[in-house]
Design an enzyme around this catalytic site. Structure first.
Site, mmCIF file in Angstrom:
data_model
loop_
_atom_site.group_PDB
_atom_site.id
_atom_site.type_symbol
_atom_site.label_atom_id
_atom_site.label_comp_id
_atom_site.label_asym_id
_atom_site.label_seq_id
_atom_site.Cartn_x
_atom_site.Cartn_y
_atom_site.Cartn_z
ATOM 1 N N ASN A 146 0.863 -1.174 0.000
ATOM 2 C CA ASN A 146 0.000 0.000 0.000
ATOM 3 C C ASN A 146 0.902 1.227 0.000
ATOM 4 O O ASN A 146 1.762 1.362 0.880
ATOM 5 C CB ASN A 146 -0.903 -0.005 1.238
ATOM 6 C CG ASN A 146 -1.854 -1.197 1.244
ATOM 7 O OD1 ASN A 146 -2.400 -1.572 0.209
ATOM 8 N ND2 ASN A 146 -2.026 -1.822 2.401
ATOM 9 N N HIS A 159 6.842 3.417 6.475
ATOM 10 C CA HIS A 159 8.126 2.729 6.267
ATOM 11 C C HIS A 159 7.790 1.599 5.297
ATOM 12 O O HIS A 159 6.926 0.764 5.601
ATOM 13 C CB HIS A 159 8.662 2.198 7.609
ATOM 14 C CG HIS A 159 9.983 1.468 7.538
ATOM 15 N ND1 HIS A 159 11.057 1.781 8.358
ATOM 16 C CD2 HIS A 159 10.390 0.428 6.784
ATOM 17 C CE1 HIS A 159 12.075 0.967 8.081
ATOM 18 N NE2 HIS A 159 11.686 0.125 7.138
ATOM 19 N N HIS A 196 6.866 -1.426 3.267
ATOM 20 C CA HIS A 196 6.652 -2.810 3.705
ATOM 21 C C HIS A 196 5.808 -3.548 2.680
ATOM 22 O O HIS A 196 4.941 -2.975 2.027
ATOM 23 C CB HIS A 196 5.989 -2.866 5.084
ATOM 24 C CG HIS A 196 4.727 -2.067 5.202
ATOM 25 N ND1 HIS A 196 4.723 -0.706 5.396
ATOM 26 C CD2 HIS A 196 3.418 -2.432 5.145
ATOM 27 C CE1 HIS A 196 3.472 -0.262 5.454
ATOM 28 N NE2 HIS A 196 2.662 -1.291 5.298
#
Ligand code: 5GP
Ligand code: ZN
Length: 112
Positions: free
Chosen positions: A85, A96, A98
Protein backbone atom coordinates in the site's frame (compact mmCIF):
# COMPACT_ATOMS: atom_id res chain seq x y z
CA UNK A 1 13.25 9.06 13.99
CA UNK A 2 9.77 8.30 15.23
CA UNK A 3 9.03 5.32 13.01
CA UNK A 4 7.19 2.25 14.29
CA UNK A 5 8.94 -0.18 11.94
CA UNK A 6 12.41 1.27 12.61
CA UNK A 7 11.66 0.64 16.31
CA UNK A 8 10.64 -2.95 15.51
CA UNK A 9 13.90 -3.46 13.57
CA UNK A 10 16.04 -2.20 16.45
CA UNK A 11 14.07 -4.17 19.04
CA UNK A 12 12.55 -1.18 20.86
CA UNK A 13 9.13 -2.64 20.06
CA UNK A 14 8.82 -6.43 20.24
CA UNK A 15 7.76 -8.42 17.20
CA UNK A 16 7.31 -12.00 16.13
CA UNK A 17 10.34 -12.39 13.86
CA UNK A 18 10.18 -14.75 10.89
CA UNK A 19 13.40 -13.85 9.05
CA UNK A 20 16.29 -11.41 9.30
CA UNK A 21 19.46 -10.66 7.37
CA UNK A 22 21.67 -7.61 6.91
CA UNK A 23 19.17 -5.93 4.57
CA UNK A 24 15.69 -6.96 5.59
CA UNK A 25 13.50 -7.90 8.55
CA UNK A 26 10.30 -9.96 8.40
CA UNK A 27 7.72 -10.40 11.16
CA UNK A 28 4.12 -11.45 11.67
CA UNK A 29 1.45 -8.77 11.26
CA UNK A 30 -0.20 -7.90 14.58
CA UNK A 31 -3.64 -7.95 12.92
CA UNK A 32 -3.43 -10.83 10.45
CA UNK A 33 -5.78 -10.71 7.45
CA UNK A 34 -4.96 -14.28 6.42
CA UNK A 35 -3.70 -17.45 8.18
CA UNK A 36 -0.19 -16.40 7.12
CA UNK A 37 0.36 -12.63 7.17
CA UNK A 38 3.96 -11.48 7.30
CA UNK A 39 5.44 -8.03 6.78
CA UNK A 40 8.78 -7.82 4.98
CA UNK A 41 10.61 -4.53 5.39
CA UNK A 42 13.98 -3.05 4.43
CA UNK A 43 16.21 -2.17 7.39
CA UNK A 44 16.89 1.11 5.60
CA UNK A 45 14.09 3.61 6.24
CA UNK A 46 12.33 4.15 2.90
CA UNK A 47 9.01 5.98 3.29
CA UNK A 48 6.99 4.22 0.61
CA UNK A 49 7.12 2.61 -2.83
CA UNK A 50 7.02 6.13 -4.26
CA UNK A 51 10.53 6.67 -2.83
CA UNK A 52 12.09 3.71 -4.66
CA UNK A 53 14.75 4.78 -7.15
CA UNK A 54 18.03 3.51 -8.61
CA UNK A 55 19.83 4.23 -5.32
CA UNK A 56 17.72 1.86 -3.19
CA UNK A 57 15.88 -0.56 -5.49
CA UNK A 58 18.26 -3.49 -4.92
CA UNK A 59 16.68 -4.12 -1.53
CA UNK A 60 13.29 -4.49 -3.21
CA UNK A 61 14.60 -7.30 -5.42
CA UNK A 62 16.03 -8.89 -2.29
CA UNK A 63 12.68 -8.58 -0.50
CA UNK A 64 11.06 -10.61 -3.29
CA UNK A 65 13.73 -13.32 -2.98
CA UNK A 66 13.08 -13.44 0.76
CA UNK A 67 9.31 -13.54 0.17
CA UNK A 68 9.66 -16.65 -2.00
CA UNK A 69 11.85 -18.29 0.65
CA UNK A 70 9.41 -17.49 3.47
CA UNK A 71 6.44 -18.66 1.37
CA UNK A 72 8.15 -22.05 1.01
CA UNK A 73 8.91 -22.19 4.74
CA UNK A 74 5.28 -21.36 5.52
CA UNK A 75 4.03 -24.06 3.14
CA UNK A 76 2.22 -21.63 0.84
CA UNK A 77 2.52 -24.07 -2.05
CA UNK A 78 -0.85 -23.14 -3.58
CA UNK A 79 0.20 -19.52 -3.94
CA UNK A 80 0.23 -16.33 -1.99
CA UNK A 81 -0.37 -12.62 -2.32
CA UNK A 82 2.19 -9.83 -1.95
CA UNK A 83 0.69 -6.39 -1.29
CA UNK A 84 2.18 -2.93 -1.01
CA UNK A 85 0.00 0.00 0.00
CA UNK A 86 1.58 3.27 -1.11
CA UNK A 87 0.27 6.52 0.34
CA UNK A 88 -2.89 7.44 2.19
CA UNK A 89 -5.21 6.79 -0.76
CA UNK A 90 -4.06 3.15 -0.82
CA UNK A 91 -4.34 2.76 2.95
CA UNK A 92 -0.66 2.94 3.91
CA UNK A 93 -0.77 3.43 7.68
CA UNK A 94 2.94 2.95 8.50
CA UNK A 95 5.26 5.21 6.50
CA UNK A 96 8.13 2.73 6.27
CA UNK A 97 8.13 0.64 3.07
CA UNK A 98 6.65 -2.81 3.70
CA UNK A 99 5.34 -5.71 1.69
CA UNK A 100 2.53 -7.86 3.05
CA UNK A 101 3.05 -11.57 2.32
CA UNK A 102 -0.29 -13.31 2.78
CA UNK A 103 -1.43 -16.86 2.23
CA UNK A 104 -3.45 -19.76 3.52
CA UNK A 105 -6.78 -18.68 2.09
CA UNK A 106 -8.32 -17.64 -1.22
CA UNK A 107 -8.19 -13.98 -2.19
CA UNK A 108 -10.60 -11.83 -4.13
CA UNK A 109 -9.52 -9.33 -6.76
CA UNK A 110 -8.95 -6.39 -6.77
CA UNK A 111 -9.69 -6.25 -3.03
CA UNK A 112 -10.21 -8.67 -0.16
P1 5GP B 1 -0.33 -0.76 5.86
O1 5GP B 1 -1.77 -0.52 6.26
O2 5GP B 1 0.51 0.46 6.15
O3 5GP B 1 -0.13 -1.29 4.48
O4 5GP B 1 0.18 -1.92 6.79
C1 5GP B 1 0.61 -1.73 8.10
C2 5GP B 1 0.47 -3.05 8.79
O5 5GP B 1 1.23 -3.01 9.98
C3 5GP B 1 -0.96 -3.41 9.17
O6 5GP B 1 -1.32 -4.64 8.56
C4 5GP B 1 -0.91 -3.51 10.69
O7 5GP B 1 -1.72 -4.55 11.20
C5 5GP B 1 0.56 -3.76 10.97
N1 5GP B 1 1.02 -3.25 12.24
C6 5GP B 1 0.77 -2.02 12.77
N2 5GP B 1 1.39 -1.88 13.96
C7 5GP B 1 2.03 -3.06 14.19
C8 5GP B 1 2.85 -3.54 15.27
O8 5GP B 1 3.12 -2.85 16.25
N3 5GP B 1 3.34 -4.80 15.15
C9 5GP B 1 3.07 -5.59 14.07
N4 5GP B 1 3.60 -6.81 14.07
N5 5GP B 1 2.32 -5.17 13.04
C10 5GP B 1 1.80 -3.93 13.10
ZN1 ZN C 1 11.34 3.47 9.51
Amino acid sequence: MDCLFCKIINGEIPSNKVYEDELVYAFRDIEPQAPTHILIIPKQHIKSAAEIDESNSAVVAHIFEVAAKIAKQEGLDDGFRIVNNCGDIAGQTVKHLHFHLMGGREFGWPAG
